[in-house]
Every structure is written in C-alpha cells, then in structure tokens.
Design a protein around this motif. Structure first.
Motif, PDB file in Angstrom:
ATOM      1  N   VAL A  37     -30.384  18.834  48.931  1.00 49.60           N
ATOM      2  CA  VAL A  37     -31.108  18.127  49.821  1.00 49.60           C
ATOM      3  C   VAL A  37     -32.959  18.424  49.609  1.00 49.60           C
ATOM      4  N   VAL A  38     -33.100  19.554  48.787  1.00 49.10           N
ATOM      5  CA  VAL A  38     -34.531  19.863  48.233  1.00 49.10           C
ATOM      6  C   VAL A  38     -34.747  18.967  47.064  1.00 49.10           C
ATOM      7  N   ALA A  39     -33.512  18.630  46.250  1.00 50.33           N
ATOM      8  CA  ALA A  39     -33.752  17.934  45.180  1.00 50.33           C
ATOM      9  C   ALA A  39     -34.089  16.281  45.534  1.00 50.33           C
ATOM     10  N   GLU A  40     -33.234  15.990  46.679  1.00 47.47           N
ATOM     11  CA  GLU A  40     -33.503  14.657  46.880  1.00 47.47           C
ATOM     12  C   GLU A  40     -34.883  14.305  47.567  1.00 47.47           C
ATOM     13  N   LEU A  41     -35.322  15.197  48.378  1.00 49.63           N
ATOM     14  CA  LEU A  41     -36.663  15.139  48.800  1.00 49.63           C
ATOM     15  C   LEU A  41     -37.679  15.166  47.569  1.00 49.63           C
ATOM     16  N   ALA A  42     -37.838  16.344  46.944  1.00 49.70           N
ATOM     17  CA  ALA A  42     -38.718  16.362  45.553  1.00 49.70           C
ATOM     18  C   ALA A  42     -38.585  15.114  44.609  1.00 49.70           C
ATOM     19  N   LEU A  43     -37.450  14.889  44.422  1.00 50.16           N
ATOM     20  CA  LEU A  43     -37.258  13.732  43.358  1.00 50.16           C
ATOM     21  C   LEU A  43     -37.917  12.469  44.046  1.00 50.16           C
ATOM     22  N   THR A  44     -37.811  12.100  45.164  1.00 54.40           N
ATOM     23  CA  THR A  44     -38.183  10.958  45.839  1.00 54.40           C
ATOM     24  C   THR A  44     -39.683  11.148  45.550  1.00 54.40           C
ATOM     25  N   VAL A  45     -40.402  12.031  45.992  1.00 57.44           N
ATOM     26  CA  VAL A  45     -41.860  12.486  45.979  1.00 57.44           C
ATOM     27  C   VAL A  45     -42.260  12.442  44.359  1.00 57.44           C
ATOM     28  N   LEU A  46     -41.530  12.763  43.486  1.00 58.61           N
ATOM     29  CA  LEU A  46     -42.225  12.541  42.379  1.00 58.61           C
ATOM     30  C   LEU A  46     -41.879  11.444  41.480  1.00 58.61           C
ATOM     31  N   VAL A  47     -40.805  10.591  41.940  1.00 59.93           N
ATOM     32  CA  VAL A  47     -40.864   9.334  41.468  1.00 59.93           C
ATOM     33  C   VAL A  47     -41.727   8.249  42.034  1.00 59.93           C
ATOM     34  N   TYR A  48     -42.127   8.613  43.418  1.00 54.47           N
ATOM     35  CA  TYR A  48     -43.202   7.838  44.023  1.00 54.47           C
ATOM     36  C   TYR A  48     -44.488   7.924  43.249  1.00 54.47           C
TER      37      TYR A  48
END
Length: 414
Positions: A37-48
């Motif tokens: 779950v942390v990865a999904e959120l962090a990856l979303t922010v990083l990609v944006y």
C-alpha cells in the motif's frame, strides 16, 4: 444453545493465533500488504513528480490489477508443483528486488511501471499458494476458514491504515525512501515465512500439465464452478459505490472529510461482519447465514435511487459490508469442495478472478457513469447484483450434495 455457536465462541480467532506457524504467516501478510500500500502511494507520487501526468500517475494504480490475469494463468501450476514455502519466499524476494530497484536514483518511469507490473504478476501466485498452504498449517476444518478470514481483514484494514500511514510517511520521506521501506517489508515477510513455517513437499510433484488445467478442473465441476462464481461476482457489483464515491460526493456537495468517511464505511462494515461471524458463530451457523445474508447483501445500494445524503449513505455502505459475513460460510463450502491436489491452482484462480473482476467492475461503473447519473449506476448495480446472487444461490442449492471426486479432477493424484 446452538452447538455450532458454542464451538465458535470457545475457539474463534484465539485458537487460530495459538498456532505458531499461522502467527508467522499473519505477520508476513501484514508486513507485505502494508508495504505494498505504501509502495502504491509513493510510486504514484513519484511518477507524477517525474512526469506531471495525471494519466501515468493513475496508471500506477491500474497496474496493480492488470497483470493479475496473465500472472494467475501462467503461474498457477507452480502453486502445486513446488513446495509452498519455497514459492512464497521467492515471490517475496522478487517483490523486494523490484521495490529496491525502484529506489535507485535515475530509474526511468517506464522501468518503474514495469517493476510495478512484475510485482503484480507474481501476486496471484503468492496469494494462491499462501491460501492453499493454510490448510497444511491449520487443517481443513473451521480453523482454516477463520485463518482465511483474518488475512482478508488485514487486506481491508490496509485500506483504512495503509494510505494514512503512507501519507504521513511522505510528509517526512521522499517517495524513493518510502519505497525502500517497502523493500524492507517484503524482506521481513520472506524471513518470517522462511524461518517461521515448516518445509512441506509439493502437492502435485511431477505434474506437468498446462497452466489452464486447474481452471478446466475447477470450471468442469458444477459445484466448484458455482462456488467460484459466488465468490467472484458479488464484489463486481459491490465495488460500484467505491468506484464512484468521489463524483457522487461532489454531486451532493460533500467535502473531503465526508468523502474519507464514506470510503471507509464499506471496509469497516466488512471487518465488523467477519469478526462477528468468526467470534459469535460456529461452523454450522456460518453456513446457515450464507443464503439470507447473501440474498440481501446488495439491497442497501437501492437507497441511491433517492440520492441519499452522507448519514444515510454511511449506513447503507456499512450494511453492505456487514452482510459480507456470509463469506465465511461460503468459504467453508469452497474448502470442502476443492480436492487437495487441486488446492493451490484453485486458490490462485480464486485470487486472480477476484482482483481482475473487481478491477473490471470499477472500470464498468466508471464507463456507465459517463452516460447516466451516478445514483442510477449504483442502483442498477444493486438490482443486477441481487439478481445474480439469487441465481447463484439457486445453483448452490442444487449442488449442495456434490463433491469433486479425486479421480475426476484431471490432475495427477498424490
């Protein structure tokens, strides 16, 4: 007093946690789910941040669903062909490696998305193998059903705590640093499974049939096919209000606080319903509530027809979640129907179908809402879903005495 209820009250979840191996499995599951779950959120922010593209940012969430069909189909046979502990540890190490690669500075966006795909690709194999191996840890009786229930509740709780935890982490850590925590979580999960569970032989040594053999065996039997569909299809309709919560909250003028509460209502109700069924009811009572609760489980969605405000909507979504308690009884029927040599493949197929169809349900709800108002879409989901459930319940009643004979699974006996 109901003997089934007495048994459930005396044993319940406490007996499940009394098994040392299950504690290791539960701890590993908690770590990996929160890490993901942390990865999904962090990856979303990083990609944006790297692209400035809302589409690519949203795609990182979609990639958690899309590879499930391919992974669950191609890898399903591994669940029974190799020792379960080995499969689980390797899957965790693959995910840890993918998360670690995301941390490396300069990793291009295409590589980040490919690594997310790889994590989702092995997820159905991991989930199916773990669910199948629970029978080795807990036996094949009511304790197994409670163990599966606890793992489901961890996944539901991750929706409530995981994104909040991830949001807090991202206020003090860069996204890549948060992804490093994900890698550590998967390594911790691998260690717990490697040293906290026993090595057991594979269930179908030497079986070299095609990956689709398990699916043919499951859907070739009327009882097992109906049970599988009864697990898969209701969530397709129940996911509609969650998929359309943001636009509906906007339509009725609710703020972000109300939206957050509404998003929590369904998982909170689901957790409460499973806890009630697991602690207050015994095996026989859990089976008795399947038909009445399943039949009415989606009816609260009909309240959307009157465009309810936040309080009524909260109550409706809580009721939908509470009715999910019938899943424990349905689980008991499913476990009883699956032959041991088919267990890994059947559980992998179950995980694959659940994730894939929920993703499809979200997409279909969004597509429908492009043409008709959100309340109409959710109301229709309640009506169509209830009709679907009633058909499946009738099918289960007709096949109540059927079991899959060992010699007719089409798989190598062991």
């Amino acid at each position: 007093m109901d003997g089934g209820r007495r048994g459930g009250a005396e044993r319940g979840y406490r007996e499940v946690f009394g098994v040392g191996e299950f504690r290791a499995v539960f701890g590993a599951h908690s770590m990996s789910v929160l890490g993901l779950v942390v990865a999904e959120l962090a990856l979303t922010v990083l990609v944006y941040r790297l692209t400035g593209s809302p589409l690519l940012s949203a795609l990182t969430f979609a990639l958690g669903f899309l590879p499930y069909v391919l992974g669950g189909t191609v890898l399903a046979g591994i669940a029974d062909r190799y020792p379960a502990r080995r499969v689980l540890v390797v899957c965790d190490l693959v995910c840890a490696g993918c998360a670690a690669a995301m941390v490396a500075p300069g990793t291009p966006v295409a590589a980040l998305l490919a690594l997310r795909c790889a994590m989702a690709f092995v997820a159905p194999l991991f989930q199916g193998t773990r669910n199948a191996s629970l029978a080795d840890v807990l036996g094949s009786g009511p304790t197994l059903v409670l163990g599966r229930s606890l793992l489901r509740m961890v996944a539901q709780s991750a929706q409530l705590a995981g994104f909040g935890l991830g949001g807090l982490l991202l206020t003090v850590l860069a996204p890549r640093s948060a992804l490093a925590l994900t890698a550590a979580a998967f390594l911790g999960s691998a260690a717990l499974l490697r040293f906290g569970t026993l090595e057991r032989p594979a269930r179908a040594v030497g079986d070299r049939r095609t990956p689709l053999a398990g699916a043919r065996a499951v859907f070739g039997d009327r009882r097992l096919r109906t049970l599988t569909l009864a697990m898969w299809l209701p969530p397709v309709f129940a996911i509609a209000p969650e998929a359309l919560m943001a636009p509906y909250a906007g339509e009725i003028g609710s703020g972000t606080v109300a939206l957050g509460l509404l998003m929590c209502a369904l998982p909170v109700g689901t957790i409460a319903g499973e806890l009630w069924a697991g602690t207050a009811l015994g095996p026989a009572a859990r089976e008795r509530i399947v038909r009445p609760l399943a039949a009415v489980s989606l009816l609260p969605l009909l309240l959307y027809a009157v465009r309810p405000g936040v309080p009524v909507l909260l109550a409706a979504l809580l009721l939908v979640g509470l009715a999910h308690a019938y899943t424990l009884g349905l689980d008991q029927w499913y476990v009883a129907a699956v032959p041991e040599e088919l267990r890994g493949r059947a559980m992998t197929l179950m995980s694959t179908g659940l994730m894939t169809l929920q993703g499809a349900g979200m997409a279909l709800a969004g597509l429908a809402a492009e043409f008709v108002p959100v309340p109409v879409v959710v109301t229709a989901a309640g009506v169509l879903g209830t009709g679907c459930v009633l058909v499946l319940l009738a099918g289960l009643a007709r096949t109540a005495d059927e079991r899959v004979p060992r010699g007719e699974t089409g798989l190598t006996s062991i």
